[in-house]
Scaffold this active site. Sequence first.
Site, PDB file in Angstrom:
ATOM      1  CE1 TYR A   1      -3.776   2.302   0.425  1.00  0.00           C
ATOM      2  CE2 TYR A   1      -2.776   2.933   2.482  1.00  0.00           C
ATOM      3  CZ  TYR A   1      -3.633   3.166   1.696  1.00  0.00           C
ATOM      4  OH  TYR A   1      -4.802   4.210   1.711  1.00  0.00           O
TER       5      TYR A   1
ATOM      6  CE1 TYR B   1      -6.176  -3.986   7.513  1.00  0.00           C
ATOM      7  CE2 TYR B   1      -7.549  -1.690   7.463  1.00  0.00           C
ATOM      8  CZ  TYR B   1      -6.186  -2.427   7.822  1.00  0.00           C
ATOM      9  OH  TYR B   1      -5.194  -1.888   8.146  1.00  0.00           O
ATOM     10  CG  HIS B   2     -11.388  -0.075   6.758  1.00  0.00           C
ATOM     11  ND1 HIS B   2     -11.608  -0.794   5.506  1.00  0.00           N
ATOM     12  CD2 HIS B   2     -10.194   0.478   6.463  1.00  0.00           C
ATOM     13  CE1 HIS B   2     -10.734  -0.440   4.772  1.00  0.00           C
ATOM     14  NE2 HIS B   2      -9.911   0.275   5.203  1.00  0.00           N
TER      15      HIS B   2
ATOM     16  CE  LYS C   1     -10.454  11.849  13.312  1.00  0.00           C
ATOM     17  NZ  LYS C   1      -9.089  11.850  13.893  1.00  0.00           N
TER      18      LYS C   1
ATOM     19  CG  ASP D   1      -7.370  11.196  10.625  1.00  0.00           C
ATOM     20  OD1 ASP D   1      -7.675  10.013   9.886  1.00  0.00           O
ATOM     21  OD2 ASP D   1      -7.246  11.102  11.928  1.00  0.00           O
TER      22      ASP D   1
ATOM     23  CG  HIS E   1      -7.992   6.414  10.420  1.00  0.00           C
ATOM     24  ND1 HIS E   1      -7.812   7.171   9.332  1.00  0.00           N
ATOM     25  CD2 HIS E   1      -7.985   5.232   9.932  1.00  0.00           C
ATOM     26  CE1 HIS E   1      -7.530   6.300   8.127  1.00  0.00           C
ATOM     27  NE2 HIS E   1      -7.787   5.140   8.682  1.00  0.00           N
TER      28      HIS E   1
END
Lengths: 668, 323
Positions: free
Chosen positions: A24, A178-179, A539, A543, A545
């Site tokens: 990646y 995945y996430h 935040k 981003d 996350h």
Amino acid sequence: MDPMSDTPLPRLSERDRPWLMRTYAGHSDAKRSNELYRRNLEKGQTGLSVAFDLPTQTGYDPDHELANGEVGKVGVSIAHVGDMRTLLDGIPLDQMNTSMTINATAAWLLALYVVVAEEQGVPQDRLQGTTQNDILKEYLSRGTYAFPPGPSMRLIADTIAYTVTQVPKWNPINICSYHLQEAGATPVQEIAFTMSNAIAVLDAVRERVPEELMEDVFGRISFFVNAGVRFVEEHAKLRAMAQLWDELGRERYGVQDDKKRRFRYGVQVNSLGLTEVQPENNVYRIALEALAVTLGRGTRARAVQLPAWNEALGLPRPWDQQWSLRLQQILAYETDLLEYPDIFEGSKVMDALVTELLSAAKEEMTHVAELGGAVDGVDYMKGALVESQRERFSRIEAGEQTVVGINRFTSSEPSPLTADGDAGILVVDSRVEAEQREAVSRWRSERDQAGVDAALKELARVARSDEENVMPATITAARAGATTGEWAQTLREVFGEYRAPTGVGEAAALPSEEVAELREEVERVSDALGRRLKFLVGKPGLDGHSNGAEQIAVRARDAGMDVVYEGIRLTPSQIATSAAQEGVHIIGLSILSGSHRELIPTVLKALRDAGIEDVPVVVGGIIPEADAAWLREAGVASVYTPKDWDLNRMMRDIIELVAARHGIAAPA
Amino acid sequence: MTPASDDGRALGDRLRSRDLSAAAPVLNMLESRSPEARAQTAALLHAVSPASVGGEAPGHVVGVTGPPGVGKSSLLSHLVEGWRGRGRSVAVLAVDPSSRRSGGALLGDRARIDVDPADRAVFVRSMAAGNRLGGLAPSTRAAASALAAAFDVVVIETVGVGQSETEVADVADTVAVVVQPGSGDVLQFLKAGIMEIPDVLVVTKADLGRVATRALSDLRSALRALGAQDTAVVAVSSVSPPAGIDDLIDALDAHRQSLDLPARRLRARRMHALADFSAEHGERGLRALGGRRAAEKWLAEQDPGLDVPALEEALGERTAQRG
């Protein structure tokens, strides 16, 4: 089978072909990333995996306000077809298999790829690769969404409907478990939510393609999974998913062809479990996690990309990524792994584990279905993930779950690998952003504006029509030279914008003695303040996350604070306005994209401009030590990184900071 | 804390002179529980009382309430935009339904109301509903009446159907209940008389077409049956391009025009005093007044010129007399 006996032959007649090996990768601009890709391919990498920066992923041009500090950070900036041309320069697209981690703007990046292939003389039906294109997990975990759920599902359905007939070797969507694991999902949740998501996608496509195409559609759906360090159970999880997928194909969608019901997946192994302390240990974790997705032949990954050992410290360098690629090559070419049939075939333990996971996952899927499916179930699933992550954190804090170097075996010799401080990570050249801003405005001034206007107008019309597929108009806009931001803005105007649920409101309170002590202290300080201690968790930037910020918010609430948490993607001025209007006593900012050096000072300035001088600001993120010192100098009260895993300690700091700022004495 | 700038009377004066930047410190003071702050709060409320203002505070206090998930936040985003388009300043008090577990609360609703952060004429504050199920936060009433001295519109956003409307109706000039098509609850509640008839009914998701039209006509006929044909029913859509927002603003304005404002505000002040009194003295305090109904009746006979702190004081004295 050996024709003379019932026992299977222990070896395959021919050694298996290895999976696609990718890294990646991508950073800064198209030119620098292209150089990196070519070097990686020389080293024996067999496919590309493109990492885009956050502005590209969320549909903003490099010169947009929200792109500030993020251009070229977590991936490459691709603003138009010229950038895509440079990115793929000298890479023959008829021979390449390219995976693009792109979701909200997947249709657009696919269009740019198709146009560049066309320029190379490669017809679209020969292209191979993957667009991630999974929006539900963006709402649940990763945060790079752009449009509301309805129109987003339509974009996904359109790209699938288009590629199935026009780009038949393309994987138009990689449904991601995945996430979910990164967000805290248990194996059961990972299976259930991913499959529910797949059903939502397939049902949406069904409405937009002729029924006879559904068999092909089903065959083109692939997955992107995670593998954690509990590799036996993780392997069972994949077997369970394969079985469930096969059932779904047969029963719900009537897929006749066995091959089209095969569970095809790529993988990136777990990043959540990688530690900042004793980071060299991560190499072993990555190796064991790679086993989970390669050991059993029946459910072996089609493509593997591994994280780098130092991901928790900052952006990995090419050397760090090479180290992970070598692990894949050793596994595939040195070991005997690829010489055997499925080594778990007939294992009672494995079969029982699979059965157990399957039955729990099906129960959970029924619940999501009762809520109206995965789209309507986003709120529920988000809340459930926040809750699982909270449980995981508290198990680690209580020592019930061992993480070597974190809560056990913590003493360590000084590491020579990190001896030279921050030299061990990649720092994106700060000039990249300015260059990209300038480049995009030059691009706009040099193109045929009338052509772009017409293409965007047509795109808006198609988007509004609801019936037509957006892909042809998107490809025309790409060819005409429209930018990423223009494409997305056109659709934002038609579709509207969206804020995903934060999931924090539903998390259960944490019964623990330590938290009870914190609560007493919060009460004491609140009494002295006159009103309840109020904490803003923000935040800034693009981003998405948010897992860390969510856990902080929930813990602070459990500790008795009033917590203002407004989700992701806030501008500095939104944060400052909230802080001022809400009357908070302390502010916590979380940034994981590495753009803290640009964003934090901007937020601090916005706070000063809003007249907030005396409210302490703390920052959390993947922040190298040199940057942490720099931030403290700029006025940040304290800095937290992944090594600060003890949330209660962080809460104590926060309470103390407020008390100190208001001259409240320590408890007697 | 610097006493000079946070002085209750000074803050009240700032509100009266329509200084919108006073909103945040005013809320900080109203939320404070210390005895010192409470004295300042009384001074503040006195400074924005009709006697000091020379009439009722000019702002329009609008309650916006409805069950979760009906699209209140999107609606509010568009409403704020609409009011700003008409040049009005807007304060939003977003009462968060999350109950206080562990004493703390998670507040995040304001983010869902999409406003321009640089616009100083818009103020949004979240408040935890506290331990009172579905109701207002302890300082919501005081905040609404104080901010109405400075802002053109003060919105109180609450969540729920049933109990919370009654509370918001005590404090708002105009109550708008928001429902979505296809949910029969509100219709049933109205017919059964569980829910008070709102001043304005808002049906969201008008883009749903037939379902929305059906919902509108069901609500209208239910209102007619209840003899409440004056209640406006407005359909809105937040899906872009938004629709019905101007109609809704007009309907809210029309209600305000038709209203006997001094009477409604007077009742609001009396209910406010009673709510504060019972929050402090509990059921025992109410019993000492002869019960809630007797207390309401007694309050209705008091001097209409009394402000909230004076009314609370009077209630206290009455308890002492009766006790």
